[in-house]
Design an enzyme around this catalytic site. Sequence first.
Site, mmCIF file in Angstrom:
data_model
loop_
_atom_site.group_PDB
_atom_site.id
_atom_site.type_symbol
_atom_site.label_atom_id
_atom_site.label_comp_id
_atom_site.label_asym_id
_atom_site.label_seq_id
_atom_site.Cartn_x
_atom_site.Cartn_y
_atom_site.Cartn_z
ATOM 1 C CD GLU A 1 37.598 49.893 39.122
ATOM 2 O OE1 GLU A 1 36.949 49.494 38.133
ATOM 3 O OE2 GLU A 1 38.805 50.179 39.073
ATOM 4 C CD GLU B 1 39.423 45.738 36.797
ATOM 5 O OE1 GLU B 1 39.722 45.952 35.605
ATOM 6 O OE2 GLU B 1 38.246 45.698 37.197
#
Length: 662
Positions: free
Chosen positions: A280, A200
């Site tokens: 995710e 991320e």
Amino acid sequence: MTGVNFILGILSLLFLHAKCQLPPTVYQYYTEGGINSGLEALPGQFRLNGKDITLYSGSIHYFRVVPEYWRDRLRRMRAAGLNAIDTYVPWNLHEPRKGEFDFGAGNNEFSKVLNLREFLQIAQEEDLLVILRPGPYICSEWEFGGLPSWLLRYPDIKVRTSDLVFTGHVKTYFDQLLAQVVDLQFTKGGSIIAVQIENEYGSFGNFDEIKDREYLAFIRDNYVENGIEELLLTCDSPALVGDTGSLPGYLMTANFDNNPEAQFDRLLELQPDKPLMAMEFWAGWFDYWFGTHTGGLNPENFSKHLSTIFSYNASVNFYMFHGGSTFGFMNGANKIPVFPSYLSDVSSYDYGAPLSEAGDYTEKYNVTKELIALDNEVQTFTPEQPPLNPKIAYPAVQIQEYLTYVQLINQIPLDLVTEIQTVTNMEALDINNGNGQSYGLTVYRKKLDLAPTAELQIVGHIRDVAMVLVDGEQKTQKPQGSGALLGFGFWTISNSTFTIEGAAAGLNTLDVVVENWGRVNFGGPAYFEQQKGLFEGPILVDGVELSDLTAIPLELKSNWIQGLTGWQAFEADRNLTGPVMLRATFELAEPLQDTFLDMSAWGRGSVFVNGFHVGRFFHVGPQITNYIPAPLFKQGLNEIVIFEHYLAAELLVFSDVPILRG
Ligand SMILES: *[C@@H]1O[C@H](CO)[C@@H](O)[C@H](O)[C@H]1NC(C)=O
Ligand SMILES: *[C@@H]1O[C@H](CO)[C@@H](O)[C@H](O)[C@H]1NC(C)=O
Ligand SMILES: *[C@@H]1O[C@H](CO)[C@@H](O)[C@H](O)[C@H]1NC(C)=O
Ligand SMILES: *[C@@H]1O[C@H](CO)[C@@H](O)[C@H](O)[C@H]1NC(C)=O
Ligand SMILES: *[C@@H]1O[C@H](CO)[C@@H](O)[C@H](O)[C@H]1NC(C)=O
């Protein structure tokens, strides 16, 4: 699962294959005729060794599950129809001190859960492919996002950038880590089909700025130089950060819970020629102290969003599929822009995931299994769902022994005790071979003559929570609910003051005991300045600044806990105030079973089962129980030690169900 059971399982599996022409296993199907190629990201479709594949993957962190249960949990995942798993790799556990590595054979408190190779091999034996996410930053509600605290000893370090000090340490670590796994890649006959670059990265700082791509390229180069040949990818929430955390040419994937359409549509705009994957899909959510257990998406929305994911022909990785527990002091935290500004994560990582903290099936498990079965066009052999591991509420056990705070401090090895001129963050203490103190509590001690009523002030903030003791006696109160956050002792207040009453005449020992509640694991660069202890400003007593202090670390490491001596007999009804260490020993007979320790009668502290630090407790919740997996027990005599900050309870009460307050 015992070894014998496992062998019987394999035998019966082989037998069934021979007898009824069952479909092939995942590995049989994808390696048939030899392995010629790994995972490829083609337009609209992944391919593995030349065959189309949709990845049905679930996150499980080997470092959050006792190794005796790795196979059990993995089989439950495979039985849901998953064909892959994902795991992060925690740098701070694998390199606990600069240049000292531990992949399971170290003599550290968590060595037990660090044999990554074995975990990856078991995943393969359980017919699961692996997506490896080494970070080095892993978010994950994990202390400092997995970064070792000793990095903070470099005053100007810029973590997660191409800063040479940081990348130098990443390289040293990755050279060790990747050597562990290089032969376990799919194209070499192993389980690893893909490796993620950073984590991320688009959320590291402003969402609209392109991040340090030299740093991402450095990680990529490091993988390649160490022989990583499988597919490389990045993950982010594209609807929020676009491609600002990506490395051109490498597969981007999406992270989200709600609104899969927005994320996938944006991803398709950014990357029309690649397959879609939710790296995710947040199947649940984590909990923090003073909060409530929510479990994230409810089963209806979970089901709806999973159907949407499949309607895009996308691959999916459930984060988490099985959360497990965050052992020891390893929980992370979040910064938020409103009061109380910092939220510390609990030790349970149940996450509201399809498999609960204790590995039980939930409604989300059923939904997952059903929807995968509908979506999956490749028939492979899926094992039966293993039966539940039984849970038991063992009879309550009386606390039998204790050690006072003074006894504990006296058993801190002298080479850990340092003289400091003024307040100093724990990482900067000159101990542990140049690594400072990483976790736990730090005592800032000063001998002085206190007036009967004295005004203590701590300039700046406390990182994170402080107790005040005079001559070994607790002066601070057990916090009651979130109102405590407005009073002395918490990170919330700058320049907080505390009135010390009743100090004895003569020279007193003043201790400010500061607990590190976990370093923040998510946010922009400013959030990664994370020193703990006291360091923002000095301690004042009646307006006078204290200097020449003594720093005493309470690291509460397993070896130290197990070596403690001088235990005194515990008498009931004595209202023993903390900080205090308590011990109960008790006999257990086979079969050993999973249980939960109900800490509702206690205050704040840590639980050690036969020396293993299972995690923290705090009576305000939402986590009220600490999960104790059966393998931490043994036949015969067992020992539970509790470190309690405020007031000792008298019993260890067990439960056969978890209590996570909603
Ligand atoms: C479920 O989704 C609906 C619609 O998107 C939303 O309004 C609701 O808050 C969601 N509930 C939960 C528990 O996530
Ligand atoms: C998904 O794949 C199916 C079968 O290959 C195809 O018919 C369908 O159009 C695809 N859907 C999308 C959204 O790409
Ligand atoms: C899941 O499905 C099984 C089998 O149909 C059922 O017995 C069980 O009650 C379900 N579990 C939950 C939590 O819904
Ligand atoms: C805290 O005290 C310091 C030193 O006395 C002072 O400089 C600072 O302005 C104070 N901060 C607050 C928020 O009162
Ligand atoms: C211990 O605390 C309880 C509750 O505050 C009180 O009722 C009891 O008298 C105390 N016992 C002693 C020995 O101080």
